[in-house]
Design a protein around this motif. Structure first.
Motif, PDB file in Angstrom:
ATOM      1  N   ARG A   8      39.565  -7.517 -32.224  1.00 36.39           N
ATOM      2  CA  ARG A   8      39.801  -7.339 -30.788  1.00 36.39           C
ATOM      3  C   ARG A   8      40.667  -6.126 -30.496  1.00 36.39           C
ATOM      4  NH1 ARG A   8      41.830 -13.159 -29.111  1.00 36.39           N
ATOM      5  NH2 ARG A   8      43.621 -11.820 -28.822  1.00 36.39           N
ATOM      6  N   HIS A   9      41.375  -5.628 -31.481  1.00 40.84           N
ATOM      7  CA  HIS A   9      42.268  -4.493 -31.249  1.00 40.84           C
ATOM      8  C   HIS A   9      41.479  -3.195 -31.163  1.00 40.84           C
ATOM      9  CE1 HIS A   9      45.806  -6.898 -33.106  1.00 40.84           C
ATOM     10  NE2 HIS A   9      45.517  -7.284 -31.880  1.00 40.84           N
ATOM     11  N   CYS A  10      41.866  -2.361 -30.207  1.00 38.56           N
ATOM     12  CA  CYS A  10      41.206  -1.083 -29.965  1.00 38.56           C
ATOM     13  C   CYS A  10      42.273  -0.002 -29.857  1.00 38.56           C
ATOM     14  CB  CYS A  10      40.426  -1.123 -28.655  1.00 38.56           C
ATOM     15  SG  CYS A  10      39.323  -2.532 -28.471  1.00 38.56           S
ATOM     16  N   VAL A  32      39.222   4.618 -24.425  1.00 41.82           N
ATOM     17  CA  VAL A  32      39.446   3.418 -25.219  1.00 41.82           C
ATOM     18  C   VAL A  32      38.252   3.288 -26.143  1.00 41.82           C
ATOM     19  CG1 VAL A  32      39.716   0.913 -25.212  1.00 41.82           C
ATOM     20  CG2 VAL A  32      40.805   2.284 -23.421  1.00 41.82           C
ATOM     21  N   GLU A  34      36.183   1.065 -28.542  1.00 40.41           N
ATOM     22  CA  GLU A  34      35.968  -0.360 -28.800  1.00 40.41           C
ATOM     23  C   GLU A  34      34.637  -0.575 -29.498  1.00 40.41           C
ATOM     24  OE1 GLU A  34      35.937  -4.502 -26.280  1.00 40.41           O
ATOM     25  OE2 GLU A  34      34.901  -2.782 -25.420  1.00 40.41           O
ATOM     26  N   ASN A  35      34.682  -0.993 -30.739  1.00 39.16           N
ATOM     27  CA  ASN A  35      33.467  -1.338 -31.493  1.00 39.16           C
ATOM     28  C   ASN A  35      32.356  -0.302 -31.341  1.00 39.16           C
ATOM     29  OD1 ASN A  35      34.675  -3.771 -32.319  1.00 39.16           O
ATOM     30  ND2 ASN A  35      33.963  -4.804 -30.483  1.00 39.16           N
ATOM     31  N   GLU A  84      43.837  -4.374 -26.329  1.00 35.59           N
ATOM     32  CA  GLU A  84      42.791  -5.356 -26.589  1.00 35.59           C
ATOM     33  C   GLU A  84      42.157  -5.754 -25.263  1.00 35.59           C
ATOM     34  OE1 GLU A  84      44.793  -8.516 -28.670  1.00 35.59           O
ATOM     35  OE2 GLU A  84      45.138  -9.634 -26.833  1.00 35.59           O
ATOM     36  N   ARG A  85      40.913  -6.188 -25.363  1.00 34.14           N
ATOM     37  CA  ARG A  85      40.182  -6.577 -24.163  1.00 34.14           C
ATOM     38  C   ARG A  85      40.831  -7.811 -23.545  1.00 34.14           C
ATOM     39  NH1 ARG A  85      36.322  -5.074 -21.237  1.00 34.14           N
ATOM     40  NH2 ARG A  85      35.398  -3.573 -22.653  1.00 34.14           N
TER      41      ARG A  85
END
Length: 89
Positions: A8-10, A32, A34-35, A84-85
């Motif tokens: 979950r961390h970005c 940001v 993210e994945n 995180e989201r």
């Protein structure tokens, strides 16, 4: 090993835009990561001195559906934080 918590961390990076102001009506951009996706927020910050306001950074991260979980660090005219989201975003 990747835990679900770590996934979950970005990373959030804020920097001054390298676009010419007359062509691009903003001077600051927040990214940001993210994945494998990049979420972007841009705005015109005053004064144009390269400084970053932590409250504005937190608001911009929040508007993208994330929350800052570390203090912002400043290096090489950029700001960095782990985010995180937000649940439900």
């Amino acid at each position: 090993m990747n835990s679900p918590e770590a996934a979950r961390h970005c990373v959030a990076i804020c920097q001054l835009s390298n676009q010419r102001p007359e062509d691009f009506n903003v001077n600051t951009e927040l990214l940001v990561l993210e994945n494998g996706e990049i979420h972007v927020s841009t705005w015109d910050a005053e004064p144009r001195d390269g400084g970053f306001d932590v409250h504005v950074l937190n608001d911009r991260v929040d508007a993208l559906g994330f929350m800052v979980i570390t203090d912002w660090e400043f290096f090489d005219e950029k700001a960095y934080a782990v985010v995180e989201r937000r649940p439900g975003s």
